[in-house]
Design a protein around this motif. Structure first.
Motif, PDB file in Angstrom:
ATOM      1  N   LEU A 136      21.779  13.292  -3.961  1.00 42.84           N
ATOM      2  CA  LEU A 136      21.037  13.161  -2.711  1.00 42.84           C
ATOM      3  C   LEU A 136      21.178  11.743  -2.162  1.00 42.84           C
ATOM      4  O   LEU A 136      21.446  11.557  -0.964  1.00 42.84           O
ATOM      5  CB  LEU A 136      19.560  13.495  -2.924  1.00 42.84           C
ATOM      6  N   LEU A 137      21.032  10.741  -3.011  1.00 44.20           N
ATOM      7  CA  LEU A 137      21.154   9.353  -2.571  1.00 44.20           C
ATOM      8  C   LEU A 137      22.552   9.077  -2.020  1.00 44.20           C
ATOM      9  O   LEU A 137      22.714   8.413  -0.985  1.00 44.20           O
ATOM     10  CB  LEU A 137      20.850   8.405  -3.728  1.00 44.20           C
ATOM     11  N   ARG A 168      24.779  24.083  -5.954  1.00 45.29           N
ATOM     12  CA  ARG A 168      23.349  23.888  -5.720  1.00 45.29           C
ATOM     13  C   ARG A 168      23.081  22.737  -4.761  1.00 45.29           C
ATOM     14  O   ARG A 168      21.982  22.616  -4.207  1.00 45.29           O
ATOM     15  CB  ARG A 168      22.628  23.638  -7.048  1.00 45.29           C
ATOM     16  N   LEU A 169      24.069  21.891  -4.541  1.00 46.48           N
ATOM     17  CA  LEU A 169      23.915  20.810  -3.566  1.00 46.48           C
ATOM     18  C   LEU A 169      24.056  21.306  -2.133  1.00 46.48           C
ATOM     19  O   LEU A 169      23.789  20.562  -1.192  1.00 46.48           O
ATOM     20  CB  LEU A 169      24.976  19.728  -3.820  1.00 46.48           C
ATOM     21  N   LEU A 208      17.872  19.772  -0.704  1.00 45.15           N
ATOM     22  CA  LEU A 208      17.946  18.825  -1.813  1.00 45.15           C
ATOM     23  C   LEU A 208      16.652  18.056  -1.981  1.00 45.15           C
ATOM     24  O   LEU A 208      16.184  17.832  -3.108  1.00 45.15           O
ATOM     25  CB  LEU A 208      19.108  17.848  -1.585  1.00 45.15           C
ATOM     26  N   GLU A 209      16.059  17.631  -0.875  1.00 44.42           N
ATOM     27  CA  GLU A 209      14.794  16.904  -0.967  1.00 44.42           C
ATOM     28  C   GLU A 209      13.697  17.790  -1.557  1.00 44.42           C
ATOM     29  O   GLU A 209      12.849  17.319  -2.324  1.00 44.42           O
ATOM     30  CB  GLU A 209      14.399  16.377   0.408  1.00 44.42           C
ATOM     31  N   HIS A 210      13.736  19.065  -1.230  1.00 43.19           N
ATOM     32  CA  HIS A 210      12.781  19.992  -1.829  1.00 43.19           C
ATOM     33  C   HIS A 210      13.017  20.076  -3.331  1.00 43.19           C
ATOM     34  O   HIS A 210      12.058  20.114  -4.117  1.00 43.19           O
ATOM     35  CB  HIS A 210      12.908  21.365  -1.177  1.00 43.19           C
ATOM     36  N   ALA A 214      10.137  16.186  -3.264  1.00 41.01           N
ATOM     37  CA  ALA A 214       9.482  15.398  -2.226  1.00 41.01           C
ATOM     38  C   ALA A 214      10.182  15.646  -0.907  1.00 41.01           C
ATOM     39  O   ALA A 214      11.363  15.978  -0.851  1.00 41.01           O
ATOM     40  CB  ALA A 214       9.528  13.905  -2.556  1.00 41.01           C
ATOM     41  N   GLU A 215       9.452  15.458   0.153  1.00 44.53           N
ATOM     42  CA  GLU A 215      10.045  15.597   1.481  1.00 44.53           C
ATOM     43  C   GLU A 215      11.102  14.532   1.697  1.00 44.53           C
ATOM     44  O   GLU A 215      12.168  14.771   2.239  1.00 44.53           O
ATOM     45  CB  GLU A 215       8.955  15.468   2.544  1.00 44.53           C
TER      46      GLU A 215
END
Length: 228
Positions: A136-137, A168-169, A208-210, A214-215
């Motif tokens: 994600l980063l 999954r990404l 991904l944030e989910h 976290a949002e």
């Protein structure tokens, strides 16, 4: 070429790879190595030193941006990952198309496309969510700081675990290049190619944030580093 940066998340911190990480990476790679059948992971201090040297040489050439993967909870280095296959589309159109370096001042250049690869984690760090947040980063940095048009990923077609993690990404399977190259076991392997495009990133980011709970992951600002 892109400047090295720190990327901060809740569970993981990605630090610009450096020689000071060699010993810690050696320790991380020495845990249970049974999951590395399809993944090139250095084994031993000398091999890890060469691994880091090769990664830094690719960075100096503008072809890669490597990181040490650090667990935030205790500051332990648990693996490595990198941006690679950096491609720049500025300047005159060339034919046939081929990856090329930046046009103009390389210190001001950012890529138009990139690949995320050379990712591995220590056995005890696998399945802990570190890989998901690290991706994600990196994806956020590629799409939102660099403004790339696409991010690619690939895996040995036989590597079901890595392929599932990539899918999954939110990455889309572009196809499998059959009999593409030799695998680590010496056998001829197919390679599964995936990508996320800039227009697909907003939806992938939400998912991904989910997944990381976290949002928006709590993160310190990215800090560019001017390399010596």
């Amino acid at each position: 070429m892109p400047l090295p940066v720190y990327l901060h998340g809740r569970t993981v911190r990605l630090e610009p790879l450096a020689e000071r990480h060699i010993e810690a990476l050696t320790t991380a790679a020495a845990e249970d190595r049974s999951s590395y059948a399809f993944t090139p992971v250095p084994h031993g201090l000398d091999a890890t030193a060469r691994y880091v040297a090769d990664a830094l040489a690719a960075q100096e050439a503008g072809r890669a941006l490597p990181f040490a993967t650090v667990r935030v909870a205790d500051g332990t280095v648990v693996g490595s990952t990198r941006f690679c296959e950096l491609d720049y589309w500025q300047g005159p159109v060339i034919w046939p198309p081929a990856p090329r370096g930046p046009v103009g001042d390389p210190l001001d250049a950012v890529p138009d496309a990139a690949e995320i690869g050379a990712t591995w984690l220590s056995a005890r760090a696998q399945g802990t969510g570190i890989n998901t947040e690290a991706k994600l980063l990196m994806l956020r940095h590629a799409f939102e700081s660099w403004g790339v048009r696409r991010v690619s990923m690939r895996a040995d077609a036989r590597n079901a675990r890595s392929r599932a993690a990539i899918e999954r990404l939110g990455a889309v399977l572009e196809g499998v290049h059959r009999a593409h190259t030799r695998g680590l076991d010496g056998l001829v392997r197919g390679t599964a190619f995936y990508s996320i495009l800039d227009e697909e990133w907003p939806a992938a980011r939400i998912a991904l944030e989910h997944r990381v709970g976290a949002e928006r992951p709590a993160a310190a600002p990215e800090r560019p580093l001017i390399s010596a």
